[in-house]
Structure formats: structure tokens, C-alpha cells
Design a protein around this motif. Structure first.
Motif, PDB file in Angstrom:
ATOM      1  N   ASN A 159      13.995   0.810  16.426  1.00 52.40           N
ATOM      2  CA  ASN A 159      14.147  -0.441  17.175  1.00 52.40           C
ATOM      3  C   ASN A 159      12.835  -1.211  17.281  1.00 52.40           C
ATOM      4  O   ASN A 159      12.815  -2.429  17.118  1.00 52.40           O
ATOM      5  CB  ASN A 159      14.729  -0.174  18.564  1.00 52.40           C
ATOM      6  CG  ASN A 159      16.174   0.276  18.495  1.00 52.40           C
ATOM      7  OD1 ASN A 159      16.911  -0.089  17.583  1.00 52.40           O
ATOM      8  ND2 ASN A 159      16.580   1.097  19.441  1.00 52.40           N
ATOM      9  N   LEU A 160      11.749  -0.507  17.566  1.00 49.06           N
ATOM     10  CA  LEU A 160      10.447  -1.167  17.641  1.00 49.06           C
ATOM     11  C   LEU A 160      10.084  -1.755  16.286  1.00 49.06           C
ATOM     12  O   LEU A 160       9.640  -2.904  16.197  1.00 49.06           O
ATOM     13  CB  LEU A 160       9.365  -0.178  18.085  1.00 49.06           C
ATOM     14  CG  LEU A 160       7.937  -0.726  18.101  1.00 49.06           C
ATOM     15  CD1 LEU A 160       7.793  -1.872  19.097  1.00 49.06           C
ATOM     16  CD2 LEU A 160       6.948   0.400  18.409  1.00 49.06           C
ATOM     17  N   CYS A 161      10.291  -0.997  15.245  1.00 50.99           N
ATOM     18  CA  CYS A 161       9.971  -1.448  13.888  1.00 50.99           C
ATOM     19  C   CYS A 161      10.728  -2.726  13.535  1.00 50.99           C
ATOM     20  O   CYS A 161      10.135  -3.716  13.099  1.00 50.99           O
ATOM     21  CB  CYS A 161      10.304  -0.328  12.899  1.00 50.99           C
ATOM     22  SG  CYS A 161       9.998  -0.726  11.168  1.00 50.99           S
ATOM     23  N   VAL A 162      12.026  -2.721  13.738  1.00 49.96           N
ATOM     24  CA  VAL A 162      12.843  -3.896  13.422  1.00 49.96           C
ATOM     25  C   VAL A 162      12.403  -5.088  14.267  1.00 49.96           C
ATOM     26  O   VAL A 162      12.260  -6.201  13.764  1.00 49.96           O
ATOM     27  CB  VAL A 162      14.348  -3.600  13.617  1.00 49.96           C
ATOM     28  CG1 VAL A 162      15.173  -4.877  13.550  1.00 49.96           C
ATOM     29  CG2 VAL A 162      14.833  -2.604  12.565  1.00 49.96           C
ATOM     30  N   SER A 163      12.158  -4.839  15.543  1.00 52.35           N
ATOM     31  CA  SER A 163      11.737  -5.916  16.438  1.00 52.35           C
ATOM     32  C   SER A 163      10.427  -6.551  15.966  1.00 52.35           C
ATOM     33  O   SER A 163      10.307  -7.785  15.911  1.00 52.35           O
ATOM     34  CB  SER A 163      11.578  -5.359  17.852  1.00 52.35           C
ATOM     35  OG  SER A 163      10.993  -6.308  18.699  1.00 52.35           O
ATOM     36  N   LEU A 164       9.456  -5.726  15.617  1.00 52.58           N
ATOM     37  CA  LEU A 164       8.161  -6.239  15.167  1.00 52.58           C
ATOM     38  C   LEU A 164       8.283  -7.011  13.857  1.00 52.58           C
ATOM     39  O   LEU A 164       7.698  -8.081  13.701  1.00 52.58           O
ATOM     40  CB  LEU A 164       7.169  -5.090  14.996  1.00 52.58           C
ATOM     41  CG  LEU A 164       6.708  -4.401  16.276  1.00 52.58           C
ATOM     42  CD1 LEU A 164       5.951  -3.117  15.944  1.00 52.58           C
ATOM     43  CD2 LEU A 164       5.862  -5.330  17.129  1.00 52.58           C
ATOM     44  N   LEU A 165       9.038  -6.473  12.933  1.00 51.42           N
ATOM     45  CA  LEU A 165       9.133  -7.114  11.613  1.00 51.42           C
ATOM     46  C   LEU A 165      10.033  -8.349  11.635  1.00 51.42           C
ATOM     47  O   LEU A 165       9.749  -9.326  10.944  1.00 51.42           O
ATOM     48  CB  LEU A 165       9.612  -6.103  10.568  1.00 51.42           C
ATOM     49  CG  LEU A 165       8.612  -4.987  10.282  1.00 51.42           C
ATOM     50  CD1 LEU A 165       9.228  -3.932   9.375  1.00 51.42           C
ATOM     51  CD2 LEU A 165       7.325  -5.534   9.691  1.00 51.42           C
ATOM     52  N   ASP A 166      11.082  -8.314  12.446  1.00 52.42           N
ATOM     53  CA  ASP A 166      11.955  -9.490  12.554  1.00 52.42           C
ATOM     54  C   ASP A 166      11.254 -10.646  13.259  1.00 52.42           C
ATOM     55  O   ASP A 166      11.613 -11.801  13.059  1.00 52.42           O
ATOM     56  CB  ASP A 166      13.240  -9.147  13.308  1.00 52.42           C
ATOM     57  CG  ASP A 166      14.308  -8.554  12.412  1.00 52.42           C
ATOM     58  OD1 ASP A 166      14.168  -8.618  11.169  1.00 52.42           O
ATOM     59  OD2 ASP A 166      15.296  -8.016  12.957  1.00 52.42           O
ATOM     60  N   SER A 167      10.253 -10.337  14.075  1.00 51.00           N
ATOM     61  CA  SER A 167       9.560 -11.395  14.824  1.00 51.00           C
ATOM     62  C   SER A 167       8.546 -12.148  13.964  1.00 51.00           C
ATOM     63  O   SER A 167       7.976 -13.134  14.411  1.00 51.00           O
ATOM     64  CB  SER A 167       8.846 -10.803  16.048  1.00 51.00           C
ATOM     65  OG  SER A 167       7.732 -10.028  15.647  1.00 51.00           O
ATOM     66  N   ASP A 168       8.335 -11.678  12.743  1.00 49.43           N
ATOM     67  CA  ASP A 168       7.370 -12.319  11.850  1.00 49.43           C
ATOM     68  C   ASP A 168       8.113 -12.938  10.673  1.00 49.43           C
ATOM     69  O   ASP A 168       8.849 -12.239   9.977  1.00 49.43           O
ATOM     70  CB  ASP A 168       6.365 -11.281  11.338  1.00 49.43           C
ATOM     71  CG  ASP A 168       5.198 -11.915  10.624  1.00 49.43           C
ATOM     72  OD1 ASP A 168       5.422 -12.588   9.587  1.00 49.43           O
ATOM     73  OD2 ASP A 168       4.066 -11.733  11.083  1.00 49.43           O
ATOM     74  N   PRO A 169       7.936 -14.241  10.437  1.00 49.42           N
ATOM     75  CA  PRO A 169       8.673 -14.892   9.355  1.00 49.42           C
ATOM     76  C   PRO A 169       8.387 -14.312   7.971  1.00 49.42           C
ATOM     77  O   PRO A 169       9.212 -14.420   7.064  1.00 49.42           O
ATOM     78  CB  PRO A 169       8.247 -16.356   9.439  1.00 49.42           C
ATOM     79  CG  PRO A 169       7.079 -16.405  10.338  1.00 49.42           C
ATOM     80  CD  PRO A 169       7.076 -15.168  11.172  1.00 49.42           C
ATOM     81  N   ARG A 170       7.249 -13.654   7.802  1.00 52.17           N
ATOM     82  CA  ARG A 170       6.931 -13.049   6.505  1.00 52.17           C
ATOM     83  C   ARG A 170       7.802 -11.832   6.213  1.00 52.17           C
ATOM     84  O   ARG A 170       7.954 -11.427   5.069  1.00 52.17           O
ATOM     85  CB  ARG A 170       5.459 -12.629   6.453  1.00 52.17           C
ATOM     86  CG  ARG A 170       4.479 -13.772   6.623  1.00 52.17           C
ATOM     87  CD  ARG A 170       3.055 -13.272   6.757  1.00 52.17           C
ATOM     88  NE  ARG A 170       2.916 -12.525   8.009  1.00 52.17           N
ATOM     89  CZ  ARG A 170       1.852 -11.813   8.349  1.00 52.17           C
ATOM     90  NH1 ARG A 170       0.822 -11.725   7.540  1.00 52.17           N
ATOM     91  NH2 ARG A 170       1.808 -11.188   9.508  1.00 52.17           N
ATOM     92  N   GLY A 171       8.372 -11.237   7.249  1.00 48.96           N
ATOM     93  CA  GLY A 171       9.143 -10.011   7.096  1.00 48.96           C
ATOM     94  C   GLY A 171      10.359 -10.154   6.207  1.00 48.96           C
ATOM     95  O   GLY A 171      10.713  -9.229   5.472  1.00 48.96           O
TER      96      GLY A 171
END
Length: 163
Positions: free
Chosen positions: A34-46
Motif C-alpha cells: 500500500n505504501l509503495c503504490v501510494s508513493l508511486l501513484d502520487s508521482d506523475p513519472r510513475g
């Protein structure tokens, strides 16, 4: 014409699904999905990043969290002068994250030498843990140091995928 529009829409949906699945597939291999997805989804580069790109995004998150923690440390000097010694140690630790660990990780991952990137990421978590220990259980930084450890662990798992 209608068929072309429908085909284009289907292709766009397929691209969006594959982008999301890259993040989700990668995050399934980390200790905190969940933390991983949250961090990566919050960045447009992801949405368009490969594994190296995802690792670099997370290293940027480590940098941002270290910067935020240093600002908090600086504000605590005024509010809690009795903690000066522990705050001094934490300040040194977080400056090490920003001046040594983050640049080492970025350079190593960018140059395709992930082992050294892993070392920098691991050290960021260690520095946060040492900082936390300086307070002997009464840390005003617990939330931030625990976050750094969690982000570091997730980042390490992704960097390990590059080995």
C-alpha cells in the motif's frame, strides 16, 4: 470513423491498465504494498517508469522526507532546547542522507550499478533509526523516522529487483 474512435479508446485503456499493473506488480514484491503504490501513484513519472525509474522516484521520496525531517529538527531547536544533543545528532544523520546516501543511490541506479544504490537506500533507513535512538524513547521525530525506515525498505526492495 466510429470504429477508429473505439479502437483508440480501447488502446488508451490498455495503456492505462498496463501502467497501473507495472506499479502494482512491482509493489507486490515490496514489504509494504500500500505504501509503495501510494508513493508511486502520487508521482506523475510513475505511470511511464520502468523498474529503475520507479526506484529513482522512491529515492526522490527519501530525499523529500529527509528535507522535511531536517526542517522539523530545525524548528525543534527553538521549541525543545533541552533536546539539543539528540537534535544535533539527528541533524548530522539527515544531512548524511541528503549529501551522501541520496546522491549515491541516484548515481548508482542511473548508471546501472544497483548494488551501490541499495547501499545508499539501506543507509538512509539506518540513519533514521540511529536518530530515533538518540531520544531514548521520547522522540518528537518518531513519525518521520518510522516513515523514513518504511520508505527505505520499500525502495530497497525495488532496487534489489535491479540486481
Amino acid at each position: 470513423m466510429k470504429k477508429m474512435v473505439v479502437v483508440m479508446m480501447i488502446m488508451m485503456v490498455m495503456v492505462m491498465v498496463s501502467e497501473a499493473s507495472m506499479i502494482e506488480q512491482t509493489c507486490k514484491e515490496t514489504p509494504d504494498f500500500n505504501l509503495c503504490v501510494s508513493l508511486l501513484d502520487s508521482d506523475p513519472r510513475g505511470s511511464s517508469a520502468d523498474t529503475s525509474g520507479l526506484a529513482l522516484i522512491l529515492v526522490d521520496k527519501i530525499k523529500g522526507l529527509a528535507t522535511k525531517t531536517l526542517k522539523e529538527i530545525n524548528s525543534l531547536y527553538k521549541k525543545r532546547p533541552e533536546l539539543k544533543q539528540a537534535l544535533d545528532e539527528c541533524s548530522r544523520r539527515y544531512k548524511t542522507i541528503l549529501k551522501a546516501d541520496v546522491p549515491e543511490a541516484i548515481e548508482a541506479i542511473s548508471k546501472g550499478v544497483p548494488k551501490f544504490g541499495e547501499d545508499g537506500v539501506i543507509d538512509a533507513g539506518v540513519e533514521a533509526a540511529v536518530c530515533e535512538g538518540e531520544f531514548k524513547g521520547k522522540s518528537p521525530l518518531t513519525s518521520l523516522t518510522k516513515s523514513m525506515q518504511k520508505v527505505s525498505n520499500v525502495t530497497r526492495a525495488i532496487v534489489r529487483m535491479l540486481l
